[in-house]
Design an enzyme around this catalytic site. Structure first.
Site, PDB file in Angstrom:
ATOM      1  N   SER A   1       9.623 -21.677  11.655  1.00 41.45           N
ATOM      2  CA  SER A   1      10.596 -22.366  12.508  1.00 41.45           C
ATOM      3  C   SER A   1       9.877 -23.275  13.490  1.00 41.45           C
ATOM      4  O   SER A   1      10.518 -23.895  14.323  1.00 41.45           O
ATOM      5  CB  SER A   1      11.456 -21.347  13.257  1.00 41.45           C
TER       6      SER A   1
ATOM      7  N   GLU B   1      18.549 -24.026   5.789  1.00 42.16           N
ATOM      8  CA  GLU B   1      18.057 -25.396   5.930  1.00 42.16           C
ATOM      9  C   GLU B   1      16.957 -25.599   4.891  1.00 42.16           C
ATOM     10  O   GLU B   1      15.999 -24.807   4.838  1.00 42.16           O
ATOM     11  CB  GLU B   1      17.469 -25.616   7.329  1.00 42.16           C
TER      12      GLU B   1
ATOM     13  N   ASN C   1      17.365 -25.296  15.219  1.00 44.89           N
ATOM     14  CA  ASN C   1      16.502 -24.958  16.351  1.00 44.89           C
ATOM     15  C   ASN C   1      16.262 -26.142  17.285  1.00 44.89           C
ATOM     16  O   ASN C   1      16.038 -25.956  18.478  1.00 44.89           O
ATOM     17  CB  ASN C   1      15.160 -24.396  15.875  1.00 44.89           C
TER      18      ASN C   1
ATOM     19  N   HIS D   1      14.460 -22.495   5.579  1.00 43.20           N
ATOM     20  CA  HIS D   1      14.601 -21.909   6.918  1.00 43.20           C
ATOM     21  C   HIS D   1      15.926 -21.142   7.032  1.00 43.20           C
ATOM     22  O   HIS D   1      17.001 -21.740   6.997  1.00 43.20           O
ATOM     23  CB  HIS D   1      14.520 -23.013   7.979  1.00 43.20           C
TER      24      HIS D   1
HETATM   25  N1  3HC Z   1      23.141  -6.625   8.210  1.00 44.12           N
HETATM   26  C1  3HC Z   1      24.317  -6.385   7.621  1.00 44.12           C
HETATM   27  N2  3HC Z   1      25.506  -6.508   8.249  1.00 44.12           N
HETATM   28  C2  3HC Z   1      25.479  -6.913   9.524  1.00 44.12           C
HETATM   29  C3  3HC Z   1      24.281  -7.189  10.217  1.00 44.12           C
HETATM   30  C4  3HC Z   1      23.065  -7.031   9.494  1.00 44.12           C
HETATM   31  N3  3HC Z   1      21.865  -7.250  10.044  1.00 44.12           N
HETATM   32  N4  3HC Z   1      24.587  -7.580  11.478  1.00 44.12           N
HETATM   33  C5  3HC Z   1      25.920  -7.551  11.576  1.00 44.12           C
HETATM   34  N5  3HC Z   1      26.464  -7.157  10.397  1.00 44.12           N
HETATM   35  C6  3HC Z   1      27.887  -7.057  10.051  1.00 44.12           C
HETATM   36  C7  3HC Z   1      28.283  -5.609   9.951  1.00 44.12           C
HETATM   37  O1  3HC Z   1      29.296  -5.485   9.013  1.00 44.12           O
HETATM   38  C8  3HC Z   1      28.811  -5.338  11.345  1.00 44.12           C
HETATM   39  O2  3HC Z   1      29.681  -4.240  11.368  1.00 44.12           O
HETATM   40  P1  3HC Z   1      29.064  -2.765  11.663  1.00 44.12           P
HETATM   41  O3  3HC Z   1      28.450  -2.837  13.037  1.00 44.12           O
HETATM   42  O4  3HC Z   1      30.265  -1.891  11.574  1.00 44.12           O
HETATM   43  O5  3HC Z   1      28.046  -2.461  10.625  1.00 44.12           O
HETATM   44  C9  3HC Z   1      29.535  -6.630  11.654  1.00 44.12           C
HETATM   45  O6  3HC Z   1      28.691  -7.646  11.106  1.00 44.12           O
HETATM   46  C10 3HC Z   1      29.745  -6.900  13.110  1.00 44.12           C
HETATM   47  O7  3HC Z   1      28.521  -6.844  13.773  1.00 44.12           O
HETATM   48  P2  3HC Z   1      28.418  -6.600  15.314  1.00 44.12           P
HETATM   49  O8  3HC Z   1      29.506  -5.675  15.751  1.00 44.12           O
HETATM   50  O9  3HC Z   1      27.010  -6.216  15.618  1.00 44.12           O
HETATM   51  O10 3HC Z   1      28.653  -7.968  16.091  1.00 44.12           O
HETATM   52  P3  3HC Z   1      29.258  -9.388  15.765  1.00 44.12           P
HETATM   53  O11 3HC Z   1      30.645  -9.336  15.225  1.00 44.12           O
HETATM   54  O12 3HC Z   1      29.013 -10.205  17.003  1.00 44.12           O
HETATM   55  O13 3HC Z   1      28.356 -10.062  14.616  1.00 44.12           O
HETATM   56  C11 3HC Z   1      26.457 -11.480  14.479  1.00 44.12           C
HETATM   57  C12 3HC Z   1      26.997 -10.078  14.751  1.00 44.12           C
HETATM   58  C13 3HC Z   1      26.733 -11.880  13.043  1.00 44.12           C
HETATM   59  C14 3HC Z   1      24.949 -11.397  14.716  1.00 44.12           C
HETATM   60  C15 3HC Z   1      27.143 -12.526  15.454  1.00 44.12           C
HETATM   61  O14 3HC Z   1      27.080 -12.058  16.780  1.00 44.12           O
HETATM   62  C16 3HC Z   1      26.498 -13.884  15.418  1.00 44.12           C
HETATM   63  O15 3HC Z   1      26.774 -14.683  14.550  1.00 44.12           O
HETATM   64  N6  3HC Z   1      25.606 -14.174  16.407  1.00 44.12           N
HETATM   65  C17 3HC Z   1      24.844 -15.425  16.458  1.00 44.12           C
HETATM   66  C18 3HC Z   1      23.575 -15.272  15.652  1.00 44.12           C
HETATM   67  C19 3HC Z   1      22.790 -16.556  15.604  1.00 44.12           C
HETATM   68  O16 3HC Z   1      23.082 -17.558  16.253  1.00 44.12           O
HETATM   69  N7  3HC Z   1      21.723 -16.523  14.807  1.00 44.12           N
HETATM   70  C20 3HC Z   1      20.804 -17.635  14.691  1.00 44.12           C
HETATM   71  C21 3HC Z   1      19.643 -17.395  15.573  1.00 44.12           C
HETATM   72  S1  3HC Z   1      18.460 -18.689  15.494  1.00 44.12           S
HETATM   73  C22 3HC Z   1      17.478 -18.280  14.198  1.00 44.12           C
HETATM   74  O17 3HC Z   1      17.610 -17.260  13.548  1.00 44.12           O
HETATM   75  C23 3HC Z   1      16.408 -19.267  13.867  1.00 44.12           C
HETATM   76  C24 3HC Z   1      15.029 -18.714  14.069  1.00 44.12           C
HETATM   77  O18 3HC Z   1      14.131 -19.662  13.563  1.00 44.12           O
HETATM   78  C25 3HC Z   1      14.701 -18.431  15.536  1.00 44.12           C
END
Ligand code: 3HC
Length: 311
Positions: free
Chosen positions: A145, A178, A216, A166
């Protein structure tokens, strides 16, 4: 245009689009959060994955986290069929092999995706040796990244078979991939990467080999600006998170997201960009972020970041 000319042209176009070898065997180097996630989604799509890391102990922890994530997926997918859910988890896990030997892991790979430490020298050393071990058709990709793809690719003799792939954390949930091409990337390689992304159920977007690619480049300065708001005493992390969730519809606020991806990751990306573009005010170091990282408060993974996550 005559009917036959049209037929020939459309056959040529579809041939050039389909000139790619589907990925059946994948090697993922690095079994951290991103590497494990990539291995999981590829195995879920029926591909045979070899996940590589330095020790069997690290690998068995990674397979454990893949299993936990699969169980969460199964809970939803097989809500009324627990047995079906169990079978799903074991079927997918059966597609994941592990290895501590990267050279042998790539010996039959169609695609190698690297997700190791963000250090150019380490990545170059790895790929220079994989270049000798992998078959001629193997495509190389990095999930980096923060490091230009071309800077890594030049350590190999197959620049046309290179690209960036990515992913986003958590990989099983985030639908985006990406796909990055460097000037030397062939159309065949690029199409293979796009098709591979689709085979994983991801939506692909394309970007040139530029800092932060699309997501990013926008997300990291946004998270940095949020910390600067707090540093100036303009608002609290909690209120900023609430504001961005309820006022902009983001699933997490910038501080929740920083804790989720790791403060060290955000700092690392910013520092790298600052070094390369010292005049860009968006990339300037942030004392508050540096202090937290210095204290080992890296977010959820250490139990504390901007928030406490201790149970
Ligand atoms: N694996 C499988 N299922 C998952 C999971 C995982 N790691 N994380 C969440 N889930 C699913 C599950 O079904 C979960 O239900 P459960 O807790 O009963 O198992 C359901 O999603 C809901 O999860 P949460 O209750 O924890 O919370 P959310 O509804 O908020 O969903 C999220 C979690 C999908 C992480 C959401 O909050 C989200 O989209 N957040 C933003 C994440 C984001 O922006 N990511 C990009 C970061 S930047 C990046 O990665 C780039 C790098 O280069 C830095």
């Amino acid at each position: 245009m005559s009917h036959s000319v049209f037929k020939v042209l459309s056959r040529q176009m579809s041939t050039s689009l389909s000139r790619h070898r589907p990925v059946k065997y994948l090697a993922v180097i690095g079994s951290g959060l991103m590497g494990s996630g990539i291995a999981q989604v590829a195995a879920s799509a029926g591909q045979t994955v070899t996940l590589v890391d330095q020790t069997d102990d690290i690998l068995s922890k990674s397979v454990g986290s893949i299993k936990k994530s699969l169980q969460r997926v199964a809970k939803k997918k097989f809500a009324d069929d627990p047995k079906g859910g169990e079978n799903y988890v074991s079927d997918v896990l059966a597609h994941v092999k592990t290895s501590t030997n990267a050279e042998s892991a790539v010996s039959n790979a169609d695609l190698v995706v690297e997700a190791i430490v963000e250090n150019l020298d380490v990545k170059r050393k790895l790929f220079s040796s994989l270049d000798k071990a992998a078959p001629p058709h193997t495509i190389f990709a990095s999930n980096t990244s923060s490091i230009p793809i071309e800077d890594i690719a030049v350590s190999t003799q197959r620049l046309d078979q290179w690209g960036g792939a990515h992913f986003f954390n958590p990989v099983p949930m985030m639908k985006l991939l990406e796909v990055i091409r460097i000037p030397q990337t062939s159309d065949e390689t690029f199409n293979s990467l796009l098709e591979w992304g689709k085979s994983l159920g991801k939506v692909t977007v394309q970007c040139k080999d530029t800092p932060g690619f699309i997501v990013n480049r926008l997300l990291v300065p946004y998270m940095a600006e949020a910390v600067r708001l707090v540093e100036r005493g303009d608002a609290s992390p909690r209120d900023i998170d609430t504001a961005m969730k309820l006022g902009a519809g983001y699933p997490m606020g910038p501080f929740e997201l920083s804790d989720y991806v790791g403060l060290d990751t955000t700092k690392f990306i910013l520092d790298g960009w600052h070094e390369r573009f010292p005049d860009n005010p968006l990339f300037k170091p942030i004392p508050m972020l540096n202090k937290l990282v210095g204290e080992g408060k890296l977010g959820m993974k250490t139990g504390e970041g901007f928030y406490s996550h201790k149970k």
